[in-house]
Design a protein around this motif. Structure first.
Motif, PDB file in Angstrom:
ATOM      1  N   LEU A  65       0.826  -1.203   0.000  1.00  0.00           N
ATOM      2  CA  LEU A  65       0.000   0.000   0.000  1.00  0.00           C
ATOM      3  C   LEU A  65       0.860   1.253   0.000  1.00  0.00           C
ATOM      4  CD1 LEU A  65      -2.697  -1.172   2.546  1.00  0.00           C
ATOM      5  CD2 LEU A  65      -3.188  -0.385   0.217  1.00  0.00           C
ATOM      6  N   ALA A  66       1.919   1.242   0.786  1.00  0.00           N
ATOM      7  CA  ALA A  66       2.802   2.411   0.840  1.00  0.00           C
ATOM      8  C   ALA A  66       3.387   2.697  -0.541  1.00  0.00           C
ATOM      9  CB  ALA A  66       3.906   2.182   1.861  1.00  0.00           C
ATOM     10  N   ALA A  67       3.835   1.662  -1.231  1.00  0.00           N
ATOM     11  CA  ALA A  67       4.402   1.853  -2.564  1.00  0.00           C
ATOM     12  C   ALA A  67       3.361   2.386  -3.542  1.00  0.00           C
ATOM     13  CB  ALA A  67       4.993   0.534  -3.069  1.00  0.00           C
ATOM     14  N   ALA A  68       2.159   1.828  -3.488  1.00  0.00           N
ATOM     15  CA  ALA A  68       1.093   2.252  -4.399  1.00  0.00           C
ATOM     16  C   ALA A  68       0.680   3.695  -4.135  1.00  0.00           C
ATOM     17  CB  ALA A  68      -0.107   1.319  -4.262  1.00  0.00           C
ATOM     18  N   VAL A  69       0.562   4.069  -2.877  1.00  0.00           N
ATOM     19  CA  VAL A  69       0.179   5.438  -2.543  1.00  0.00           C
ATOM     20  C   VAL A  69       1.251   6.418  -3.023  1.00  0.00           C
ATOM     21  CG1 VAL A  69      -0.168   7.048  -0.616  1.00  0.00           C
ATOM     22  CG2 VAL A  69      -1.331   4.841  -0.618  1.00  0.00           C
ATOM     23  N   ARG A  70       2.512   6.107  -2.753  1.00  0.00           N
ATOM     24  CA  ARG A  70       3.596   6.995  -3.197  1.00  0.00           C
ATOM     25  C   ARG A  70       3.622   7.097  -4.724  1.00  0.00           C
ATOM     26  NH1 ARG A  70       6.828   3.672  -0.011  1.00  0.00           N
ATOM     27  NH2 ARG A  70       7.077   4.392   2.163  1.00  0.00           N
ATOM     28  N   ASP A  71       3.515   5.947  -5.406  1.00  0.00           N
ATOM     29  CA  ASP A  71       3.593   5.930  -6.871  1.00  0.00           C
ATOM     30  C   ASP A  71       2.502   6.775  -7.504  1.00  0.00           C
ATOM     31  OD1 ASP A  71       5.762   4.262  -6.732  1.00  0.00           O
ATOM     32  OD2 ASP A  71       4.662   2.430  -7.229  1.00  0.00           O
ATOM     33  N   ASN A  72       1.361   6.901  -6.817  1.00  0.00           N
ATOM     34  CA  ASN A  72       0.241   7.666  -7.350  1.00  0.00           C
ATOM     35  C   ASN A  72       0.141   9.065  -6.759  1.00  0.00           C
ATOM     36  OD1 ASN A  72      -1.285   5.904  -9.289  1.00  0.00           O
ATOM     37  ND2 ASN A  72      -1.262   4.527  -7.530  1.00  0.00           N
ATOM     38  N   VAL A 212     -14.610  -0.109   4.626  1.00  0.00           N
ATOM     39  CA  VAL A 212     -13.670  -1.191   4.880  1.00  0.00           C
ATOM     40  C   VAL A 212     -13.376  -1.852   3.537  1.00  0.00           C
ATOM     41  CG1 VAL A 212     -13.245  -3.379   6.048  1.00  0.00           C
ATOM     42  CG2 VAL A 212     -14.518  -1.578   7.229  1.00  0.00           C
ATOM     43  N   ARG A 213     -12.103  -1.897   3.183  1.00  0.00           N
ATOM     44  CA  ARG A 213     -11.683  -2.483   1.916  1.00  0.00           C
ATOM     45  C   ARG A 213     -10.448  -3.338   2.123  1.00  0.00           C
ATOM     46  NH1 ARG A 213     -14.878  -1.566  -2.893  1.00  0.00           N
ATOM     47  NH2 ARG A 213     -15.883   0.464  -2.703  1.00  0.00           N
ATOM     48  N   THR A 214     -10.160  -4.212   1.166  1.00  0.00           N
ATOM     49  CA  THR A 214      -8.931  -4.997   1.199  1.00  0.00           C
ATOM     50  C   THR A 214      -7.805  -4.206   0.525  1.00  0.00           C
ATOM     51  OG1 THR A 214      -9.307  -6.063  -0.933  1.00  0.00           O
ATOM     52  CG2 THR A 214     -10.260  -7.129   1.023  1.00  0.00           C
ATOM     53  N   THR A 215      -6.583  -4.681   0.718  1.00  0.00           N
ATOM     54  CA  THR A 215      -5.428  -4.072   0.061  1.00  0.00           C
ATOM     55  C   THR A 215      -5.600  -4.062  -1.449  1.00  0.00           C
ATOM     56  OG1 THR A 215      -3.921  -4.695   1.853  1.00  0.00           O
ATOM     57  CG2 THR A 215      -2.942  -4.316  -0.315  1.00  0.00           C
ATOM     58  N   ASP A 216      -5.997  -5.181  -2.018  1.00  0.00           N
ATOM     59  CA  ASP A 216      -6.171  -5.262  -3.471  1.00  0.00           C
ATOM     60  C   ASP A 216      -7.229  -4.279  -3.957  1.00  0.00           C
ATOM     61  OD1 ASP A 216      -4.229  -7.204  -3.726  1.00  0.00           O
ATOM     62  OD2 ASP A 216      -5.641  -8.881  -3.799  1.00  0.00           O
ATOM     63  N   GLU A 217      -8.320  -4.149  -3.214  1.00  0.00           N
ATOM     64  CA  GLU A 217      -9.378  -3.226  -3.626  1.00  0.00           C
ATOM     65  C   GLU A 217      -8.891  -1.784  -3.595  1.00  0.00           C
ATOM     66  OE1 GLU A 217     -13.550  -5.389  -2.338  1.00  0.00           O
ATOM     67  OE2 GLU A 217     -12.359  -4.414  -0.770  1.00  0.00           O
ATOM     68  N   VAL A 218      -8.181  -1.417  -2.559  1.00  0.00           N
ATOM     69  CA  VAL A 218      -7.682  -0.045  -2.448  1.00  0.00           C
ATOM     70  C   VAL A 218      -6.727   0.282  -3.587  1.00  0.00           C
ATOM     71  CG1 VAL A 218      -6.218   1.488  -1.073  1.00  0.00           C
ATOM     72  CG2 VAL A 218      -8.025   0.180   0.038  1.00  0.00           C
ATOM     73  N   ILE A 219      -5.805  -0.627  -3.850  1.00  0.00           N
ATOM     74  CA  ILE A 219      -4.835  -0.375  -4.921  1.00  0.00           C
ATOM     75  C   ILE A 219      -5.544  -0.285  -6.277  1.00  0.00           C
ATOM     76  CG2 ILE A 219      -2.891  -1.374  -6.183  1.00  0.00           C
ATOM     77  CD1 ILE A 219      -1.862  -2.452  -3.503  1.00  0.00           C
ATOM     78  N   ALA A 220      -6.507  -1.146  -6.518  1.00  0.00           N
ATOM     79  CA  ALA A 220      -7.253  -1.104  -7.779  1.00  0.00           C
ATOM     80  C   ALA A 220      -8.017   0.205  -7.919  1.00  0.00           C
ATOM     81  CB  ALA A 220      -8.210  -2.294  -7.854  1.00  0.00           C
ATOM     82  N   MET A 221      -8.606   0.686  -6.838  1.00  0.00           N
ATOM     83  CA  MET A 221      -9.349   1.949  -6.880  1.00  0.00           C
ATOM     84  C   MET A 221      -8.424   3.125  -7.159  1.00  0.00           C
ATOM     85  SD  MET A 221     -11.905   1.223  -3.673  1.00  0.00           S
ATOM     86  CE  MET A 221     -12.807   2.784  -3.714  1.00  0.00           C
ATOM     87  N   MET A 222      -7.233   3.122  -6.560  1.00  0.00           N
ATOM     88  CA  MET A 222      -6.283   4.202  -6.819  1.00  0.00           C
ATOM     89  C   MET A 222      -5.774   4.150  -8.255  1.00  0.00           C
ATOM     90  SD  MET A 222      -4.049   4.728  -3.320  1.00  0.00           S
ATOM     91  CE  MET A 222      -3.368   3.057  -3.338  1.00  0.00           C
TER      92      MET A 222
END
Length: 233
Positions: A65-72, A212-222
């Motif tokens: 999640l940290a990597a995905a948030v930073r990348d976006n 409430v979401r899973t890691t995969d769902e959050v990354i897909a939404m971002m």
């Protein structure tokens, strides 16, 4: 610690009140902060008196999640529980713990102590803010300056991960929601000492406080939000 396990009746009640199960259908990472709660040695080391074994299992998801948030274009904030002798919080250290446990906890959470440090397997970047809090909730104004810091950065959405789900994660998430941040507890990015406590918190939180979401769902939404923004340019 797994996905959210809502009963059919709970889902029906939420959908009747809200019109849908999930309150947030998109997440714009550029306006999002991943808030990682209390992933410190005192809570993760197997030899610690206060070890939460399940917290070790969520480290890979927190890093993803940290990597995905930073990348976006978003912000990653690491929160550490800290003991402040100038504000000793009698109710917790005095009433809720045995005297010997309280003394050990105070020592472990004193800044500079090994127990206070972030778990070494976490991928902390030099630009990531690291903020100490002195109460369970990071968003309690007397506990830490995180709310002001996020507003300064234009953040409107908070992803809550870390430990313990039903204590510091829950109180931080609730206070963030009360302060008008769109708040998502990441089900497999939070950990509790007992699965039933983890589930109870998530099931209660999604009712009226946030998502409430899973890691995969959050990354897909971002990723979807970033893709839509790029296509619109």
């Amino acid at each position: 610690m797994g996905d959210l396990n809502l009963s059919k009746s709970a889902i029906e009640r939420i959908e009747r009140i809200r019109g849908r199960l999930h309150p947030y259908e998109t997440i714009s990472a550029a306006k999002t902060a991943l808030v990682v709660i209390d992933m410190q040695n005192v809570f993760l080391a197997e030899t610690s008196f206060y070890s939460v074994a399940a917290a070790l299992d969520i480290v890979p998801n927190v890093n993803r999640l940290a990597a995905a948030v930073r990348d976006n274009g978003g912000t990653v904030v690491w929160i550490r529980m800290a003991f402040d002798p100038a504000r000793p919080w009698w109710n917790f250290y005095g009433a809720m713990l045995r005297p010997d446990i309280a003394e050990t906890m105070r020592a472990a959470l004193t800044p500079g102590a090994d127990g206070h440090a972030l778990w070494p397997a976490l991928e902390v970047h030099p630009d990531d803010p690291i903020i100490d809090k002195t109460r369970f909730s990071a968003f309690l104004p007397e506990s830490s300056p995180i709310a002001a810091e996020l507003r300064r950065r234009g953040i409107d959405t908070v992803l809550i991960t870390g430990t313990v789900t039903n204590t510091c994660c829950e109180t931080s998430a609730r206070d963030a929601a009360m302060m008008d941040f769109n708040t998502v507890m990441v089900s497999d990015g939070c950990a509790a000492a007992l699965p039933e406590l983890h589930q109870a918190t998530l099931q209660n939180f999604i009712q009226v406080s946030g998502d409430v979401r899973t890691t995969d769902e959050v990354i897909a939404m971002m990723d979807a939000s970033a893709g839509a923004a790029a296509a619109a340019e």
